[in-house]
Structure formats: structure tokens, C-alpha cells
Design an enzyme around this catalytic site. Structure first.
Site, PDB file in Angstrom:
ATOM      1  N   GLU A   1     -10.097   4.100   4.282  1.00  0.00           N
ATOM      2  CA  GLU A   1      -9.261   4.824   3.336  1.00  0.00           C
ATOM      3  C   GLU A   1      -9.733   4.449   1.937  1.00  0.00           C
ATOM      4  OE1 GLU A   1      -5.128   5.595   5.800  1.00  0.00           O
ATOM      5  OE2 GLU A   1      -5.079   4.248   4.064  1.00  0.00           O
TER       6      GLU A   1
ATOM      7  N   TYR B   1       3.131   2.606  15.197  1.00  0.00           N
ATOM      8  CA  TYR B   1       3.784   2.827  13.903  1.00  0.00           C
ATOM      9  C   TYR B   1       5.209   3.342  13.996  1.00  0.00           C
ATOM     10  CZ  TYR B   1       3.495   7.967  13.555  1.00  0.00           C
ATOM     11  OH  TYR B   1       3.666   9.307  13.733  1.00  0.00           O
TER      12      TYR B   1
ATOM     13  N   THR C   1      -8.646  -5.599   4.436  1.00  0.00           N
ATOM     14  CA  THR C   1      -8.611  -4.699   3.280  1.00  0.00           C
ATOM     15  C   THR C   1      -9.642  -5.225   2.298  1.00  0.00           C
ATOM     16  OG1 THR C   1      -6.239  -4.289   3.566  1.00  0.00           O
ATOM     17  CG2 THR C   1      -7.199  -3.738   1.427  1.00  0.00           C
TER      18      THR C   1
ATOM     19  N   TYR D   1       1.189   5.759  -0.405  1.00  0.00           N
ATOM     20  CA  TYR D   1       0.800   6.970   0.335  1.00  0.00           C
ATOM     21  C   TYR D   1       0.986   8.115  -0.653  1.00  0.00           C
ATOM     22  CZ  TYR D   1       1.017   9.826   4.723  1.00  0.00           C
ATOM     23  OH  TYR D   1       0.799  10.691   5.770  1.00  0.00           O
TER      24      TYR D   1
ATOM     25  N   ARG E   1       1.323  16.271  13.426  1.00  0.00           N
ATOM     26  CA  ARG E   1       2.536  17.057  13.709  1.00  0.00           C
ATOM     27  C   ARG E   1       2.252  18.534  13.442  1.00  0.00           C
ATOM     28  NH1 ARG E   1       4.038  12.925  10.383  1.00  0.00           N
ATOM     29  NH2 ARG E   1       4.355  14.348   8.630  1.00  0.00           N
TER      30      ARG E   1
ATOM     31  N   ASP F   1       0.846  -1.196   0.000  1.00  0.00           N
ATOM     32  CA  ASP F   1       0.000   0.000   0.000  1.00  0.00           C
ATOM     33  C   ASP F   1       0.878   1.242   0.000  1.00  0.00           C
ATOM     34  OD1 ASP F   1      -2.484   1.213  -0.069  1.00  0.00           O
ATOM     35  OD2 ASP F   1      -2.565   1.468   2.091  1.00  0.00           O
TER      36      ASP F   1
ATOM     37  N   GLN G   1      -2.829   2.139  15.274  1.00  0.00           N
ATOM     38  CA  GLN G   1      -1.780   2.604  14.368  1.00  0.00           C
ATOM     39  C   GLN G   1      -0.900   3.658  15.023  1.00  0.00           C
ATOM     40  OE1 GLN G   1      -3.369   4.290  10.769  1.00  0.00           O
ATOM     41  NE2 GLN G   1      -1.369   4.780   9.910  1.00  0.00           N
TER      42      GLN G   1
ATOM     43  N   HIS H   1      -3.650  14.162   1.110  1.00  0.00           N
ATOM     44  CA  HIS H   1      -3.811  13.258   2.248  1.00  0.00           C
ATOM     45  C   HIS H   1      -2.585  13.295   3.151  1.00  0.00           C
ATOM     46  CE1 HIS H   1      -4.809   9.776   4.651  1.00  0.00           C
ATOM     47  NE2 HIS H   1      -3.686   9.176   4.279  1.00  0.00           N
TER      48      HIS H   1
ATOM     49  N   LYS I   1      -3.579  -1.911  10.449  1.00  0.00           N
ATOM     50  CA  LYS I   1      -4.003  -2.027   9.051  1.00  0.00           C
ATOM     51  C   LYS I   1      -4.305  -3.467   8.637  1.00  0.00           C
ATOM     52  CE  LYS I   1      -2.970   2.250   7.420  1.00  0.00           C
ATOM     53  NZ  LYS I   1      -3.838   3.088   6.564  1.00  0.00           N
TER      54      LYS I   1
ATOM     55  N   ARG J   1      -7.036   3.749  13.792  1.00  0.00           N
ATOM     56  CA  ARG J   1      -6.099   4.859  13.988  1.00  0.00           C
ATOM     57  C   ARG J   1      -5.452   4.859  15.359  1.00  0.00           C
ATOM     58  NH1 ARG J   1      -5.063   6.091   8.825  1.00  0.00           N
ATOM     59  NH2 ARG J   1      -6.933   6.738   7.690  1.00  0.00           N
TER      60      ARG J   1
ATOM     61  N   THR K   1      -4.656   6.578   0.349  1.00  0.00           N
ATOM     62  CA  THR K   1      -5.902   7.339   0.428  1.00  0.00           C
ATOM     63  C   THR K   1      -5.981   8.404  -0.655  1.00  0.00           C
ATOM     64  OG1 THR K   1      -5.866   7.028   2.812  1.00  0.00           O
ATOM     65  CG2 THR K   1      -7.372   8.682   1.967  1.00  0.00           C
TER      66      THR K   1
ATOM     67  N   GLU L   1      -9.343   4.043  -1.763  1.00  0.00           N
ATOM     68  CA  GLU L   1      -8.168   3.877  -2.602  1.00  0.00           C
ATOM     69  C   GLU L   1      -8.527   3.184  -3.915  1.00  0.00           C
ATOM     70  OE1 GLU L   1      -4.747   2.206  -0.770  1.00  0.00           O
ATOM     71  OE2 GLU L   1      -5.223   2.948   1.248  1.00  0.00           O
TER      72      GLU L   1
ATOM     73  N   ASP M   1      -8.882   0.466   2.474  1.00  0.00           N
ATOM     74  CA  ASP M   1      -7.845   0.086   3.431  1.00  0.00           C
ATOM     75  C   ASP M   1      -8.328   0.465   4.831  1.00  0.00           C
ATOM     76  OD1 ASP M   1      -5.425  -0.582   4.652  1.00  0.00           O
ATOM     77  OD2 ASP M   1      -4.555   1.376   4.254  1.00  0.00           O
TER      78      ASP M   1
ATOM     79  N   GLU N   1      -9.433  12.532   8.196  1.00  0.00           N
ATOM     80  CA  GLU N   1      -9.343  13.866   7.619  1.00  0.00           C
ATOM     81  C   GLU N   1     -10.672  14.612   7.685  1.00  0.00           C
ATOM     82  OE1 GLU N   1      -6.801  13.730   3.765  1.00  0.00           O
ATOM     83  OE2 GLU N   1      -7.556  11.696   4.137  1.00  0.00           O
TER      84      GLU N   1
END
Length: 401
Positions: free
Chosen positions: A187, A232, A245, A118, A132, A116, A228, A123, A241, A225, A332, A189, A221, A346
């Protein structure tokens, strides 16, 4: 060309689409079919027993067909198109058209490996700002390579398969806690399905994308969260994840998307030469995300930063081989506007800004037990109208154990 199949002409599954799937009827083994309108064409009886496709079309997955290569796929598609547009073929072909209501659709192919990516700038920027807020939203490598991770092939499931809320570790005030995910997400996709393999130690150039990729499928996907976020660092997604799927029952062949290729929005700085930015193109595919029957977002795949061919080139540049049935997701699909975001993370800005109150009756953040999510996809067809990629459906069931 106009098809003689009742109700198919002018539909989203007209003769310029013809996606492949695997189906079965009562007390029969699964085999390969093609969708036309609201019918499925059983291909096996239309192939002579001496044909090299005789056993391929009687297989319980698309893998044997996908492995045969681009020229075989082209010839088969041409023949099916002729059978469905030539009125003189109707007496022969008609008995092998089956209403979709009379079949059970199966997982379309056996997944070999699952990767997968990104690949959406919007996104990745949104996620960076959410997690962040005091730093640059994109990490230094993001504009130089298609970031990705290896997923779990064994938990890729067909549309309609229930999704059980996963359990796992989450970050707590005094250390980790364990229990059902409270921040279950989607997600939206696209999935790209490999047909022709490559040799170990070689790489696939951007320009060779169509020689290896058989077709495209819708993909969700599912993402926990909270699990994750705790796991992660430093190696990336894992249990947040790998629980599920979902993909469509249908794989749309690349030839059906000939009218959908568009220029990329632009890549700055210029990627390294093996990513061939001058040859890389995107796809004009519109996506709808429906929650419990209400459309909550409409992302556009044409806004993606990295192209499908660049993802494949990067995936193999180190000599990693491709296998028939390999699946790689786009990551995504999100656009610059709020109503184009491809995840609930989001849409709710990390859970801080509930979405959809006006259309859903109350604001929502993450998925609740009993929620049903449907992803729908359309693209320009070669016949001048639009075609649909198969939808992806999933309903959330309570955690077990």
C-alpha cells in the site's frame, strides 16, 4: 538561494528540501544529519558545545529534535540553509559534508504509536467493489470521518529492511487453513511524524496541525490480503498488517512542503465542524510504484478525500494524547484511473485481472518471493522546482518456520 554544494543545485535534494535523517560511520555512534544533493551534512560539529541543541543533534534518533517544537525547527532550518548557501561558510562546513555512499542510514526516529487511515475515496471505493460487488462500495460512515486502525509500532522498519512473507490463517473451503500468505500486497502511503506532543484529555484542532507534525515520510503498509480477509470481521486489520510497515530513511520537514498545499477535491456531505472542512488542505505529491525496476503505477496524493490535518484532528478528538514519534499513515493513495492505483489488490482487481504484462513481460497479481518494490515521491519545492521525499524500498523474502 543557490547552494555551493557540488551537484546539489537544481537536484531533487536542493537547499529547499533539506530532509533529516540519522546516520553513522564506521566505529561512530549514530547522529542527526541533513541531506543536500548526494551528500549528508553532519550537524553536530557545527553546533557549539554550549548550545541547547548540542546533545539533541548527537542523539541516535530524531525524537529529541522533533520534541523541541516548531520555532526551534524553523531556526535550525534557517541556519542550515544559510550555511549551505553562503560561500564564506564553505571552509567551515565543507569538512562536515559526507558522501551518502560513505555512511549507513538508520531508522530515523523511534516510533511511539502507529495509526493508519483509509483516506482515499478511490481506494475505498475500489476495495468496496472488489469485496462487496452487490453492495454500495462505501460503508455509511466513510464520508463522515477519517476511518483508521491502530497498528504495531514495533514492526515499523526503515527502507531496505527485507520483508519476510508472513504466515497466518486463511479462509479455506472447509474452514481455516494455515501457512504462508499467497496474496501479499503493498500500500503506497504517506506517513506523518509527530514532533510536539499533546496533553491527555485534549484534542488538536485542524488549524494546529503544523504545531504538532514535524514532517513527512514515504510509507509502505505491507498487507497480507488473505490473512486480512479472514480476520478483519468484526474488529478490522490485525495480523494481516502488523508484520511490517516500511518508511523512508528521511523525514521531510513540513516547511519544505510549503509550495505543495492544494485544495481538497471536495467533501460531500460537509463534515462535522471539528473537522473544519473550510481550513483543511491536501498535498500535491506525486508517487511512483516500481516493481523490480519497472514503474507500474503513478498515484497522486492530491486526490485524497481526507486531509492530513483532519486525520490528526479525528485521531485526538476523543482526548487521546500525541507523543513525540507518533506516526500516522494516510492509507493507500489511489486515483480514479487504473494506472493511479496504489495497491496490487486494485491493480489486479482482487487477483482477477493480472496487470503489467506489456511492461513486465507477464501479468502479475500479488507479490512473489524475491520481488523488490520501490516507492518514490516528489512534490513542488519552494524554489520553483521539485523536491523528493526519500524513497521506500522492500524486498520479499520467503516465509520462515
Amino acid at each position: 538561494m543557490t547552494t555551493w554544494v557540488p551537484g546539489a543545485a537544481g537536484s531533487l535534494f536542493d537547499v529547499d528540501n533539506l530532509p533529516y535523517g540519522v546516520f553513522c560511520r564506521a566505529e561512530e555512534d549514530p547522529r542527526v544529519g541533513v541531506r543536500i544533493g548526494d551528500h549528508l551534512l553532519d550537524l553536530a560539529p557545527l553546533v557549539d558545545a554550549t548550545s541547547d541543541l548540542h546533545d539533541v543533534l548527537r542523539a541516535g534518533s530524531l525524537n529529541p529534535l522533533m520534541s523541541r517544537g516548531r520555532e526551534v525547527h524553523r531556526r535550525l532550518r534557517e541556519r542550515v540553509s544559510r550555511l549551505l548557501t553562503d560561500e564564506s561558510e564553505r571552509p567551515t562546513v565543507g569538512p562536515h559534508l559526507v558522501p551518502l555512499t560513505g555512511v549507513t542510514l538508520r531508522m530515523p526516529f523511534e516510533v511511539a504509536d502507529y495509526v493508519d487511515f483509509y483516506a482515499s475515496l478511490d481506494h475505498a471505493s475500489n476495495v468496496g467493489r472488489i469485496f462487496r460487488p452487490d453492495q454500495e462500495p462505501l460503508l455509511p460512515n466513510w464520508r463522515h470521518l477519517p476511518v483508521g486502525y491502530h497498528g504495531r509500532a514495533g514492526t515499523v522498519v526503515a527502507s531496505g529492511t527485507p520483508v519476510v512473507r508472513p504466515r497466518g490463517q486463511r479462509r479455506g473451503e472447509d474452514g481455516p487453513t494455515y501457512g504462508p500468505s499467497g496474496r501479499l500486497d503493498i500500500e503506497a502511503e504517506l506517513g506523518f511524524v509527530v514532533g510536539t506532543p499533546s496533553a491527555l484529555g485534549t484534542s488538536v484542532a485542524v488549524g494546529d496541525f503544523a504545531d504538532h507534525v514535524f514532517g513527512v515520510s514515504g510509507l509502505n503498509d505491507w498487507s497480507a490480503r488473505d490473512i486480512q480477509a479472514w480476520e478483519y470481521v468484526p474488529l478490522g486489520p490485525f495480523l494481516g498488517k502488523s508484520f511490517a510497515t516500511s518508511i523512508s530513511h528521511w523525514v521531510t520537514p513540513l516547511e519544505a512542503l510549503d509550495a505543495a498545499w492544494v485544495d481538497l477535491p471536495g467533501q460531500d456531505p460537509r463534515p462535522l465542524d471539528y473537522l473544519a472542512p473550510d481550513d483543511a488542505r491536501g498535498l500535491d505529491i506525486a508517487v511512483e510504484i516500481a516493481l523490480n525496476g519497472v514503474v507500474v503505477s503513478r498515484p497522486a496524493y492530491r486526490s485524497m478525500y481526507w486531509s492530513p490535518a483532519q486525520m490528526l484532528a479525528h485521531m485526538t478528538v476523543n482526548g487521546a494524547s500525541l507523543r513525540t514519534g507518533d506516526l500516522f499513515g494516510s492509507g493507500t493513495i489511489s486515483g480514479p484511473d487504473r494506472n493511479q492505483r496504489g495497491s496490487f489488490l486494485e491493480l489486479s482487481w482482487g487477483g482477477a485481472e493480472p496487470f503489467g504484462k506489456e511492461i513486465l513481460g507477464r501479468g502479475r497479481t500479488f507479490l512473489e518471493d524475491g520481488d523488490e518494490v520501490v516507492l518514490r515521491y516528489t512534490a513542488p519545492g519552494t524554489g520553483g522546482g521539485r523536491i523528493a521525499l526519500g524513497e521506500v524500498v522492500g524486498r520479499i523474502e520467503p516465509a520462515q518456520g
